[in-house]
Every structure is written in structure tokens, then in C-alpha cells.
Design a protein around this motif. Structure first.
Motif, PDB file in Angstrom:
ATOM      1  N   MET A  37      10.010 -18.339  42.484  1.00  0.00           N
ATOM      2  CA  MET A  37       8.696 -17.929  42.979  1.00  0.00           C
ATOM      3  C   MET A  37       7.963 -17.052  41.971  1.00  0.00           C
ATOM      4  SD  MET A  37       8.165 -19.136  46.025  1.00  0.00           S
ATOM      5  CE  MET A  37       6.953 -18.022  46.712  1.00  0.00           C
ATOM      6  N   ASP A  38       8.441 -16.978  40.747  1.00  0.00           N
ATOM      7  CA  ASP A  38       7.857 -16.071  39.769  1.00  0.00           C
ATOM      8  C   ASP A  38       6.364 -16.295  39.564  1.00  0.00           C
ATOM      9  OD1 ASP A  38      10.341 -14.984  39.418  1.00  0.00           O
ATOM     10  OD2 ASP A  38      10.792 -16.144  37.614  1.00  0.00           O
ATOM     11  N   TYR A  39       5.897 -17.532  39.721  1.00  0.00           N
ATOM     12  CA  TYR A  39       4.494 -17.831  39.476  1.00  0.00           C
ATOM     13  C   TYR A  39       3.626 -17.535  40.691  1.00  0.00           C
ATOM     14  CZ  TYR A  39       6.415 -22.103  41.460  1.00  0.00           C
ATOM     15  OH  TYR A  39       7.092 -22.998  42.245  1.00  0.00           O
ATOM     16  N   TYR A  40       4.232 -17.129  41.801  1.00  0.00           N
ATOM     17  CA  TYR A  40       3.472 -16.718  42.991  1.00  0.00           C
ATOM     18  C   TYR A  40       3.571 -15.218  43.147  1.00  0.00           C
ATOM     19  CZ  TYR A  40       3.355 -21.580  44.565  1.00  0.00           C
ATOM     20  OH  TYR A  40       3.146 -22.916  44.675  1.00  0.00           O
ATOM     21  N   THR A  41       2.469 -14.528  42.937  1.00  0.00           N
ATOM     22  CA  THR A  41       2.461 -13.095  43.183  1.00  0.00           C
ATOM     23  C   THR A  41       2.154 -12.871  44.661  1.00  0.00           C
ATOM     24  OG1 THR A  41       0.097 -12.867  42.761  1.00  0.00           O
ATOM     25  CG2 THR A  41       1.591 -12.662  40.848  1.00  0.00           C
ATOM     26  N   SER A  42       2.390 -11.682  45.130  1.00  0.00           N
ATOM     27  CA  SER A  42       2.060 -11.342  46.517  1.00  0.00           C
ATOM     28  C   SER A  42       0.576 -11.578  46.788  1.00  0.00           C
ATOM     29  CB  SER A  42       2.424  -9.889  46.811  1.00  0.00           C
ATOM     30  OG  SER A  42       3.811  -9.726  46.767  1.00  0.00           O
ATOM     31  N   ASP A  43      -0.273 -11.246  45.827  1.00  0.00           N
ATOM     32  CA  ASP A  43      -1.712 -11.427  46.006  1.00  0.00           C
ATOM     33  C   ASP A  43      -2.086 -12.900  46.118  1.00  0.00           C
ATOM     34  OD1 ASP A  43      -2.219  -8.705  46.015  1.00  0.00           O
ATOM     35  OD2 ASP A  43      -2.680  -8.636  43.868  1.00  0.00           O
ATOM     36  N   ILE A  44      -1.448 -13.751  45.316  1.00  0.00           N
ATOM     37  CA  ILE A  44      -1.729 -15.189  45.378  1.00  0.00           C
ATOM     38  C   ILE A  44      -1.309 -15.748  46.728  1.00  0.00           C
ATOM     39  CG2 ILE A  44      -1.032 -17.452  44.468  1.00  0.00           C
ATOM     40  CD1 ILE A  44      -0.961 -16.126  41.681  1.00  0.00           C
ATOM     41  N   LEU A  45      -0.126 -15.375  47.195  1.00  0.00           N
ATOM     42  CA  LEU A  45       0.352 -15.856  48.486  1.00  0.00           C
ATOM     43  C   LEU A  45      -0.532 -15.371  49.623  1.00  0.00           C
ATOM     44  CD1 LEU A  45       4.197 -15.481  48.068  1.00  0.00           C
ATOM     45  CD2 LEU A  45       2.912 -17.615  48.275  1.00  0.00           C
ATOM     46  N   LYS A  46      -0.896 -14.096  49.591  1.00  0.00           N
ATOM     47  CA  LYS A  46      -1.744 -13.543  50.648  1.00  0.00           C
ATOM     48  C   LYS A  46      -3.102 -14.242  50.657  1.00  0.00           C
ATOM     49  CE  LYS A  46      -3.505  -9.238  52.529  1.00  0.00           C
ATOM     50  NZ  LYS A  46      -3.547  -7.775  52.404  1.00  0.00           N
ATOM     51  N   SER A  47      -3.660 -14.479  49.490  1.00  0.00           N
ATOM     52  CA  SER A  47      -4.941 -15.171  49.397  1.00  0.00           C
ATOM     53  C   SER A  47      -4.841 -16.578  49.983  1.00  0.00           C
ATOM     54  CB  SER A  47      -5.389 -15.221  47.935  1.00  0.00           C
ATOM     55  OG  SER A  47      -6.568 -15.954  47.807  1.00  0.00           O
ATOM     56  N   TRP A  48      -3.755 -17.284  49.675  1.00  0.00           N
ATOM     57  CA  TRP A  48      -3.564 -18.642  50.190  1.00  0.00           C
ATOM     58  C   TRP A  48      -3.439 -18.628  51.713  1.00  0.00           C
ATOM     59  CZ3 TRP A  48       0.337 -21.222  52.843  1.00  0.00           C
ATOM     60  CH2 TRP A  48       0.193 -22.611  52.906  1.00  0.00           C
TER      61      TRP A  48
END
Length: 86
Positions: A37-48
Motif C-alpha cells: 500500500m506504499d503508493y496509497y497515502t492516508s490522504d489519497i485513501l480518504k479523498s477516494w
């Protein structure tokens, strides 16, 4: 990778444990996806998540820490806002 799994008609549920991992169910119980999951930051996941929920007219924040939705793809999404889930 999320879009790849959302397009797979065999997958009924996708559980995202923050940036710690993804679990999918295609009828045989949940299985951990070995993909990092290294390419998914918390911000990216939350935005999605927020984008998906907004399509369903739902909110997800400290005031509404739990959200359930059925995505346009037919997948179910259940999310819990931090710090409740940590």
C-alpha cells in the motif's frame, strides 16, 4: 489497483485497513492482497472514500464517523473515521 478490483465482477467486498493493507472477498472469505500500500497515502485513501460517498449523498467525518454505501459498481463500502477505528 483499487479500480482493478472494482472492475472484477467476482469481488463482492473490498476492505481497506488504512495504509496497512487491503482484503478482498470473492466468495471464498476475505483474503489479504499482497500488493503493498506504499503508493496509497492516508490522504489519497480518504479523498477516494469521500468522493465515493459524495456520489451516494453521504458524509463521512468526525460528526458522522460511520458510513455505509453501495458503490455504482455494486460493491459495498463500510468505513469508520479515525480515531474510532485506531
Amino acid at each position: 489497483h483499487l479500480q482493478q478490483w472494482l472492475k472484477d465482477p467476482r469481488i463482492t467486498d473490498i476492505c481497506i485497513n488504512g495504509t496497512h493493507g487491503i482484503f478482498i472477498d470473492s466468495g471464498d472469505g476475505f483474503q489479504s492482497i499482497s500488493s503493498p500500500m506504499d503508493y496509497y497515502t492516508s490522504d489519497i485513501l480518504k479523498s477516494w472514500v469521500l468522493e465515493q460517498l459524495s456520489h451516494q449523498g453521504k458524509s463521512w467525518d468526525a460528526k458522522f464517523p460511520f458510513a455505509d454505501a453501495t458503490l455504482d459498481s455494486g460493491h459495498r463500502m463500510h468505513v469508520v473515521f479515525s480515531p474510532i477505528c485506531t
